[in-house]
Design an enzyme around this catalytic site. Structure first.
Site: not given
Ligand code: MG
Length: 305
Positions: A17-18, A211, A213, A244, A253
């Site tokens: 997803r992300d 979470h 990055h 990003c 990520n």
């Molecule tokens: Mg993310």
């Protein structure tokens, strides 16, 4: 150092997803399902599968219903598959597809919420309250995402007091986990330590996933700091999938392989088979047509060939 590490960690894999949402290439539903099944085969126990958004807004996620139904028909042993739900319409579609777990999102920055979802923080909670009500009627598990915890692309530094208030309000919704996002990848170990110590005086740390990055190369340092300070849940994406949106061409990520490698080196269990994970990442990176942002994965795949 290394005196306070957990025995094991829990990873929420956000690549499908992300990750894929932030890749230009729109993949077929079949390839996305295959990717999720490969990740599951590698030992991941929670995989964010898709987002129930409008196809015209985010074409990468336009097949959410088909994808989820297809996944359910193919999976042998279902695990956790949280799906992002932006509003009631999305939730209704998710329920019709058989989703059992959803993720809601807000931020600690007013400007970010305005630009991202066209709502103030208060308005985002009004919207979420309606979603939560229907989700609870349907016995769905709910996860919360908070963006801009370590900094905002529009406001710069964000407030920890605001973070604590937003966490409280999400907790009141009965969320089982709250993911704290370093949305633009500006977090540093000292800041991570300070934020965790403030959270610790207000909440059980078990409530949180980090979470991170890797936009500025700090993700692993931040993860190690989090581990040392009592956090044991992390979000990551296979192969470092996803970019990003706030820094063109930059990394997003942190790669799941990076976390797994770090933890293995510290004797912390992840439950993940590196070889199978790397093959899943290789598969999907070939489909989106790019190299991994993970130095570890690049070296590992090089050593296999
Ligand atoms: Mg993310």
């Amino acid at each position: 150092m290394f005196s306070n590490l957990p025995k094991s960690i829990f990873i929420t894999e956000v690549g499908p997803r992300d990750g894929l949402q932030n890749e230009k290439t729109v993949l077929s539903t079949e390839h996305k399902i295959e990717f999720i099944l490969m990740l599951q085969e590698a030992g991941l126990k929670s995989i964010e599968a898709t987002s129930f958004v409008r196809r015209d807004k985010i074409p990468q996620m336009g097949d959410a219903k088909e994808l989820f139904e297809g996944l359910m028909s193919l999976t042998q042993k279902p695990i956790s598959y949280p799906c992002l739900v932006p509003n009631l319409k999305g939730l209704e579609l998710a329920i019709s597809a058989g989703v059992k777990e959803i993720a809601l999102f807000t931020a600690t920055s007013e400007s970010f919420n305005k630009k991202n979802i066209n709502a103030s923080i208060d308005e985002s909670f009004e919207r979420m309250a309606k979603v939560v009500e229907l989700a609870q009627e349907n016995n769905l598990k709910i996860r919360g995402y908070i963006s801009t915890v370590f900094g905002c692309p529009y406001e710069g530094e964000t407030s920890v007091e605001k973070l604590i208030e937003v966490v409280r309000r999400l907790k009141d919704f009965g969320v089982y986990d709250i993911s704290l996002g370093d949305t633009i990848g500006v977090g540093t170990p000292k800041q991570v330590q300070e934020i965790i110590s403030k959270l610790k005086t207000n909440f059980e740390l078990d409530l949180f996933s980090m979470h991170f990055h890797d936009t500025r190369g700090m993700a692993l340092a931040n993860i190690l700091t989090s581990l040392e300070n009592g956090i044991r849940k992390f979000d990551s994406s296979a192969g470092g999938l996803g970019g990003c949106p706030y820094a063109k061409g930059a990394t997003g990520n942190v790669a799941t392989e990076d976390i797994v490698y770090l933890c293995e080196s510290l004797g912390i269990e992840t439950g993940v088979d590196m070889k199978k994970l790397a093959r899943a990442s290789e598969f999907i990176l070939t489909k989106v047509g790019r190299q991994s942002s993970s130095k570890y994965l690049t070296a590992y795949l090089g050593s296999l060939s």
